[in-house]
Design a protein around this motif. Structure first.
Motif, mmCIF file in Angstrom:
data_model
loop_
_atom_site.group_PDB
_atom_site.id
_atom_site.type_symbol
_atom_site.label_atom_id
_atom_site.label_comp_id
_atom_site.label_asym_id
_atom_site.label_seq_id
_atom_site.Cartn_x
_atom_site.Cartn_y
_atom_site.Cartn_z
ATOM 1 N N GLN A 54 -59.744 -31.121 45.929
ATOM 2 C CA GLN A 54 -59.347 -31.889 44.357
ATOM 3 C C GLN A 54 -59.894 -31.306 42.938
ATOM 4 N N ALA A 55 -60.677 -30.489 42.880
ATOM 5 C CA ALA A 55 -61.559 -29.825 41.561
ATOM 6 C C ALA A 55 -60.782 -28.739 41.714
ATOM 7 N N ILE A 56 -60.739 -28.121 42.904
ATOM 8 C CA ILE A 56 -59.836 -26.415 42.863
ATOM 9 C C ILE A 56 -58.809 -27.388 42.797
ATOM 10 N N ALA A 57 -57.517 -27.831 43.245
ATOM 11 C CA ALA A 57 -56.296 -28.569 42.997
ATOM 12 C C ALA A 57 -55.954 -28.581 41.207
ATOM 13 N N GLU A 58 -57.179 -28.506 41.068
ATOM 14 C CA GLU A 58 -56.562 -29.755 39.000
ATOM 15 C C GLU A 58 -56.931 -27.741 38.975
ATOM 16 N N ALA A 96 -49.320 -23.685 39.555
ATOM 17 C CA ALA A 96 -49.597 -23.227 40.892
ATOM 18 C C ALA A 96 -48.858 -24.434 41.387
ATOM 19 N N ARG A 97 -48.260 -24.344 42.213
ATOM 20 C CA ARG A 97 -47.550 -25.101 43.032
ATOM 21 C C ARG A 97 -49.357 -25.789 44.559
ATOM 22 N N VAL A 98 -49.568 -26.609 44.144
ATOM 23 C CA VAL A 98 -50.814 -27.001 45.379
ATOM 24 C C VAL A 98 -50.640 -28.507 45.721
ATOM 25 N N SER A 99 -50.700 -28.245 47.148
ATOM 26 C CA SER A 99 -50.569 -28.696 48.383
ATOM 27 C C SER A 99 -51.709 -28.952 48.884
ATOM 28 N N GLY A 100 -52.709 -29.994 49.634
ATOM 29 C CA GLY A 100 -54.197 -30.157 50.826
ATOM 30 C C GLY A 100 -53.416 -30.723 51.543
ATOM 31 N N THR A 101 -54.101 -31.297 52.247
ATOM 32 C CA THR A 101 -54.783 -31.871 53.450
ATOM 33 C C THR A 101 -55.217 -33.039 53.476
ATOM 34 N N ALA A 102 -55.013 -34.121 54.299
ATOM 35 C CA ALA A 102 -56.259 -35.437 54.402
ATOM 36 C C ALA A 102 -55.878 -35.856 55.564
ATOM 37 N N ARG A 103 -57.351 -36.700 56.056
ATOM 38 C CA ARG A 103 -57.340 -36.886 57.497
ATOM 39 C C ARG A 103 -56.569 -37.942 58.381
ATOM 40 N N SER A 104 -55.671 -38.830 57.066
ATOM 41 C CA SER A 104 -55.389 -40.141 57.140
ATOM 42 C C SER A 104 -53.732 -40.406 56.298
ATOM 43 N N THR A 105 -53.401 -40.904 56.300
ATOM 44 C CA THR A 105 -51.647 -41.662 55.157
ATOM 45 C C THR A 105 -52.403 -42.156 54.346
ATOM 46 N N LYS A 124 -55.417 -41.555 52.511
ATOM 47 C CA LYS A 124 -56.383 -40.517 52.021
ATOM 48 C C LYS A 124 -55.241 -39.826 51.202
ATOM 49 N N ALA A 125 -53.552 -39.247 52.065
ATOM 50 C CA ALA A 125 -53.477 -38.076 51.633
ATOM 51 C C ALA A 125 -51.783 -39.225 50.186
ATOM 52 N N GLN A 126 -51.937 -40.198 50.939
ATOM 53 C CA GLN A 126 -51.193 -40.971 49.257
ATOM 54 C C GLN A 126 -51.642 -40.869 48.228
ATOM 55 N N ASP A 127 -52.950 -40.778 48.167
ATOM 56 C CA ASP A 127 -54.147 -40.778 47.078
ATOM 57 C C ASP A 127 -53.971 -39.786 46.449
ATOM 58 N N LEU A 128 -53.801 -38.757 47.092
ATOM 59 C CA LEU A 128 -53.772 -37.495 46.702
ATOM 60 C C LEU A 128 -52.298 -37.103 46.375
ATOM 61 N N ALA A 129 -51.650 -37.645 46.857
ATOM 62 C CA ALA A 129 -50.061 -37.431 46.239
ATOM 63 C C ALA A 129 -49.759 -37.833 45.033
ATOM 64 N N THR A 130 -50.958 -39.010 44.536
ATOM 65 C CA THR A 130 -50.929 -39.415 43.192
ATOM 66 C C THR A 130 -51.447 -39.052 42.275
ATOM 67 N N ASP A 165 -50.571 -35.328 41.910
ATOM 68 C CA ASP A 165 -49.882 -34.135 41.824
ATOM 69 C C ASP A 165 -50.167 -33.562 42.585
ATOM 70 N N ILE A 166 -50.412 -33.561 43.683
ATOM 71 C CA ILE A 166 -50.922 -33.122 44.871
ATOM 72 C C ILE A 166 -50.040 -32.934 45.823
ATOM 73 N N HIS A 167 -49.490 -32.236 46.657
ATOM 74 C CA HIS A 167 -48.273 -32.409 47.784
ATOM 75 C C HIS A 167 -48.705 -32.304 48.452
ATOM 76 N N ALA A 168 -49.040 -33.482 49.235
ATOM 77 C CA ALA A 168 -49.838 -34.192 50.367
ATOM 78 C C ALA A 168 -49.013 -34.082 51.248
ATOM 79 N N PHE A 169 -50.442 -33.867 52.986
ATOM 80 C CA PHE A 169 -50.020 -33.542 54.648
ATOM 81 C C PHE A 169 -51.276 -33.685 54.854
#
Length: 290
Positions: free
Chosen positions: A13-17, A24-33, A35-41, A43-47
């Motif tokens: 997340q520090a790298i993303a910021e 840059a358009r930043v996407s990132g992955t998380a192991r659970s839905t 945590k992915a929703q937390d990334l989305a908040t 401004d990280i496109h989460a998968f």
């Protein structure tokens, strides 16, 4: 830049910021839905990615990615991302220009407090660090096969907002473990983001130590944080008799001073080159809470 960060946790997340400051358009992955929703908040496109397979949505995203950061640690069976790529890197990521792999200075093992550089042969003493050496080599090989530069970022002990000596003191969990002549390097998490962006923009490859300027005794960090907080530091505890978990004790088995001269010579400037100025920054701004 279209950036994909596999394992978008604390460092990710520090790298993303940092990449977002460059537009840059930043996407990132998380192991659970969740945590992915937390990334989305943030401004990280989460998968969601648990290492077992790429979703169709993730495969579509990979086709547009120009910069990839792998932060997921390897397991006993190796790197989960590499297993899925399986020499299909160019096919799956046709626009990819650069790869960054987050490793650890643990690969150097114990050097009795002596200095190590990127040229020092790896001699890890812990299983997780041995796995890192193998994975570093595998990523370098994968990059060569696809004609893509790969930078290995060997990170020291990570700290920053929300994860630091102030937090531990406030929680009452800080410990002042004393082991004669023991030193550690550390790295502020924002400097990990800065180093990743620096290497990515220049499409640099090779191994780089991403660590502070001043390896030092861990108890000194606790004392400085306590001084800034205006509280008494915890009592000293002798390493030999202290009640510690096997994992915590294992960190003291590797004693070394890690040089960051290579990335500095390349032109990178650390924002927080030593723990004193870093702690002062977090305390004065209140950012230590995270």
């Amino acid at each position: 830049m279209r950036v994909m960060i596999f394992g978008c946790g604390y460092s990710g997340q520090a790298i993303a910021e940092t990449f977002k400051t460059e537009g840059a358009r930043v996407s990132g992955t998380a192991r659970s839905t969740e945590k992915a929703q937390d990334l989305a908040t943030k401004d990280i496109h989460a998968f969601v990615f648990d290492g077992s397979a790429f979703s169709n949505e993730l495969l579509i995203e990979l086709r547009e990615v120009t910069h990839l950061v792998q932060s997921i640690p390897p397991g006993k069976e190796g790197d989960p991302l590499l297993k899925l790529l399986a020499r299909q890197l160019r096919e799956l990521c046709p626009k990819l220009q650069w790869i960054g792999y987050l490793s650890t200075v643990g690969v150097y093992g114990d050097h009795g407090g002596g200095w190590v550089t990127e040229e020092t042969p790896g001699s890890p003493i812990l299983g997780r660090s041995i796995e890192r050496v193998d994975t570093e080599e595998a990523w370098i090989s994968e990059g060569k096969g696809g004609g893509i530069p790969v930078a290995i970022l060997r990170l020291a002990g990570i700290y920053g907002p929300g994860r630091n000596a102030f937090v531990n003191l406030a929680r009452g969990t800080a410990r002042r473990i004393i082991k004669k002549d023991q030193v550690f390097n550390r790295i502020r998490v924002e400097d990990i983001g800065g180093a990743a962006l620096f290497l990515a923009k220049r499409e640099m490859e090779g191994i780089y130590n991403v660590t502070d300027d001043e390896p030092g005794p861990p108890q000194d960090v606790i004392i400085e944080a306590a001084r800034l907080m205006g509280v008494e530091p915890p009592p000293e505890q002798d390493f030999e008799t202290a009640d510690m978990t096997p994992m915590a004790r294992s960190f003291y088995g590797a004693n070394k001073r890690v040089s960051n001269a290579k990335i500095r010579a390349s032109g990178f400037q650390f924002r927080f080159p030593n723990y004193r100025m870093s702690l002062a920054d977090m305390w004065s701004t209140g950012r230590w809470r995270g």
